[in-house]
Design a protein around this motif. Structure first.
Motif, PDB file in Angstrom:
ATOM      1  N   ALA A 186       0.839  -1.207   0.000  1.00 29.90           N
ATOM      2  CA  ALA A 186       0.000   0.000   0.000  1.00 29.90           C
ATOM      3  C   ALA A 186       0.872   1.253   0.000  1.00 29.90           C
ATOM      4  O   ALA A 186       0.560   2.247  -0.688  1.00 29.90           O
TER       5      ALA A 186
ATOM      6  N   GLN B  86     -12.213   5.189  -8.346  1.00 40.07           N
ATOM      7  CA  GLN B  86     -12.311   4.260  -7.215  1.00 40.07           C
ATOM      8  C   GLN B  86     -13.639   4.418  -6.481  1.00 40.07           C
ATOM      9  O   GLN B  86     -14.253   3.428  -6.053  1.00 40.07           O
TER      10      GLN B  86
ATOM     11  N   LEU C  20     -13.845   4.437   4.538  1.00 43.68           N
ATOM     12  CA  LEU C  20     -13.024   4.253   3.344  1.00 43.68           C
ATOM     13  C   LEU C  20     -13.364   5.281   2.267  1.00 43.68           C
ATOM     14  O   LEU C  20     -12.476   5.700   1.506  1.00 43.68           O
TER      15      LEU C  20
ATOM     16  N   ILE D  19     -10.447   7.409   0.385  1.00 40.42           N
ATOM     17  CA  ILE D  19     -10.255   7.435  -1.067  1.00 40.42           C
ATOM     18  C   ILE D  19     -10.386   8.854  -1.596  1.00 40.42           C
ATOM     19  O   ILE D  19      -9.557   9.317  -2.388  1.00 40.42           O
TER      20      ILE D  19
ATOM     21  N   ALA E 193      -4.008   5.700   0.350  1.00 36.75           N
ATOM     22  CA  ALA E 193      -4.111   4.246   0.294  1.00 36.75           C
ATOM     23  C   ALA E 193      -4.648   3.776   1.642  1.00 36.75           C
ATOM     24  O   ALA E 193      -4.555   4.499   2.643  1.00 36.75           O
ATOM     25  N   ALA E 194      -5.220   2.557   1.676  1.00 33.11           N
ATOM     26  CA  ALA E 194      -5.847   2.120   2.919  1.00 33.11           C
ATOM     27  C   ALA E 194      -5.741   0.613   3.101  1.00 33.11           C
ATOM     28  O   ALA E 194      -5.851  -0.160   2.142  1.00 33.11           O
TER      29      ALA E 194
ATOM     30  N   ILE F  43      -7.841  -2.178   5.151  1.00 34.86           N
ATOM     31  CA  ILE F  43      -9.181  -2.282   5.737  1.00 34.86           C
ATOM     32  C   ILE F  43      -9.256  -3.560   6.555  1.00 34.86           C
ATOM     33  O   ILE F  43      -9.001  -4.661   6.040  1.00 34.86           O
TER      34      ILE F  43
ATOM     35  N   TYR G 196      -5.798  -0.619  -1.906  1.00 32.17           N
ATOM     36  CA  TYR G 196      -6.881  -0.842  -0.941  1.00 32.17           C
ATOM     37  C   TYR G 196      -6.954  -2.336  -0.664  1.00 32.17           C
ATOM     38  O   TYR G 196      -7.455  -3.119  -1.476  1.00 32.17           O
TER      39      TYR G 196
END
Length: 524
Positions: free
Chosen positions: A21, A39, A135, A139, A144-145, A147, A173
């Motif tokens: 990420a 996204q 999220l 975004i 970036a994430a 989860i 993600y």
């Protein structure tokens, strides 16, 4: 490891997942507004194109019916997506600021920078909305994430893990599934922000882990949300709102009315209205109602059942361990020292405590931890305003419950032990954004600013004070700066101008106004 067909992410892979990420963020592609829009649209498509799988998972985890899932899980997320898509360019645009005379040749802005790689730890009670909702902001802000859905709602966690790489950038993600060990491993990594929804106990663990890296956190926690019911309110309307908010998701809602404060003269009438509302919404036997959820698992069932006192139950009280069912239950004659009045219930129990006055209710609320939400039902606006201004809570609603959560224009979050930070709509974007001070200007400005250099002669200090220093404003200047004062002055100027026009016309053309009135038949 596997839990109800939920495959846990191998712990040894977590560091490489976070690095992946980070690499995706470092490429710079995530900063593009077009990328963010794509996204977000893909996230909306994930919801629209997989409704059957999502509904089945929520039904399996919480016995949540499709209509409740639409209202409480998907709609809030899609509203936030729509809000972000409509406003992203405006939110992300650099913001101009006022200049001082010393900065007149410079370009000055507040720039909206993404934070980087963020960690989102979701909750089990609204396992889609409380995981995917944050999220959206991450975004939209260009991050970036990682989860982490809750493993307690294992079915929806599995579906989220399966669907996300099919719709979103799988390098940027990434879903990590697992329990305590996997979450602990994640918290050992460095993130640029951590967003956690859940209990205060785990919230403290998250905050302590974040402190090692000086990582900022948003903590969406909970607490006991009080509800005051006045004597002059429509008790039927109040009862319907309270029953809906309390027993939605079988009471497993962080902002559900946790207990009622009302007068002795109101209590029994309110109980009758509550019983009527429960029957209207869930039928004579709520266990058979498709609209009534179940407790999420055996541990939580046992915890909630133990909170039901041996005396004082006036509605409900029935339980079925095999079905994880606890009936909508109303309890009277409770006192502040009982367990049900000390800990967050997070189940379908509603205690009622008698107070003598709004003053006593406010004192009681203020003697306890600051709640995530506070509700007041009253026919007197001044009473509602007192509860809003004389108490502290994450959110406040008068003559309704819970609705502030579903409003993107309002921030949602706690205060004190009920949480820190806020999200929804632009507030989500701001949570995952750094406001960066930005100044640039031509090089000749340095010659003007040479006044700042040592040895600080008197002339230089005089000029610096003239160009930079601000004076403490006088009361008159403060009064003149108020918008209401400016509007009043504008109206006075307009009125004076109109009066001057009338006077000049009458002076130049005697009888003009009388003739005009005769012409329109107003005067004979």
């Amino acid at each position: 490891m596997v839990n109800q067909d939920l495959v846990y992410t191998p712990i040894e892979k977590i560091p490489s997942i976070v690095r992946c990420a980070r690499t995706a963020f470092d490429t710079g592609r995530i900063r593009s507004l077009d990328y963010r829009r794509k996204q977000l649209r893909q996230l909306a498509a994930l919801i629209d194109e997989n409704r059957e799988a999502l509904n089945a998972a929520l039904l399996a985890d919480l016995r949540k019916c499709p209509n409740e899932a639409q209202m409480c899980e998907y709609m809030t997320v899609k509203n936030d997506i729509a809000d972000a898509l409509l406003n992203l360019e405006k939110w992300a645009a650099p913001q101009a600021v006022a200049k001082t005379p010393a900065q007149m040749f410079n370009r000055m802005q507040i720039r909206k920078d993404p934070l980087g790689v963020v960690l989102i730890i979701g909750a089990w009670n609204y396992p889609f909305a409380l995981t995917i909702g944050p999220l959206v902001g991450a975004i939209a802000a260009g991050n970036a994430a990682i989860i982490k859905p809750s493993e307690i709602s294992a079915n929806i966690a599995r579906v989220i893990g399966d669907l996300m790489p099919k719709y979103l950038d799988s390098d940027a993600y990434i879903v990590v599934n697992g329990g305590k060990d996997e979450t602990t491993a994640l918290l050992q990594e460095r993130f640029d922000h951590i967003f956690y929804t859940g209990s205060g106990v785990v919230g403290r663990i998250v905050m302590a882990a974040a402190a090692k890296h000086l990582t900022p956190v948003t903590l969406e926690l909970g607490g006991k949300s009080p509800t005051f019911v006045d004597a002059n309110v429509d008790l039927g309307a109040a009862a319907r709102s309270i029953v809906w908010g309390r027993f939605l998701n079988a009471g497993q809602t962080c902002i559900a009315p946790d207990y009622i404060l009302t007068y002795a003269s109101v209590r029994d009438k309110l109980v009758r209205e509550l019983k009527k509302a429960i029957t209207e919404m869930f039928g004579e036997d709520p266990q058979r109602s498709p609209a009534y959820c179940r407790i999420v698992n055996q541990n939580h069932f046992n915890r909630v059942r133990q909170l039901i006192p041996s005396a004082g139950v006036v509605i409900g009280g029935e339980t079925d361990e095999a079905d994880l069912y606890i009936a909508p239950t109303v309890i009277v004659d409770v006192n502040p020292e009982q367990p049900i009045m000390k800990e967050e219930i997070f189940g379908p129990l509603l205690p009622i405590m008698v107070v003598d006055s709004p003053d006593q209710a406010i004192r009681f609320i203020n003697s306890r931890d600051k709640p995530l939400a506070l509700y007041c039902f009253s026919g007197t606006s001044s009473v509602i305003e007192r509860f809003a201004t004389e108490t502290s809570s994450g959110g406040f609603v008068g003559n309704d419950v819970v609705t502030h959560f579903a409003t993107p224009a309002l921030p949602f979050g706690g205060v004190g032990p009920s949480g820190m930070g806020r999200y929804h709509g632009k507030f989500s974007f701001d949570t995952f954004t750094h406001d960066k001070a930005y100044i640039t200007g031509p090089t000749f400005v340095e010659k003007i600013l040479a006044l700042r250099y040592p040895p600080f002669p008197e002339f230089s200090m005089t000029m610096i004070n003239l160009l930079v220093a601000k004076k403490v404003p006088s009361p008159l200047k403060i009064w003149l700066s108020k918008p209401a004062t400016r509007r009043s002055i504008m109206y006075l100027v307009l009125a004076a101008a109109m009066a001057a026009c009338v006077y000049r016309i009458e002076t130049a053309t005697p009888g003009f106004w009388s003739g005009l009135l005769v012409f329109f038949g107003i005067k004979k």
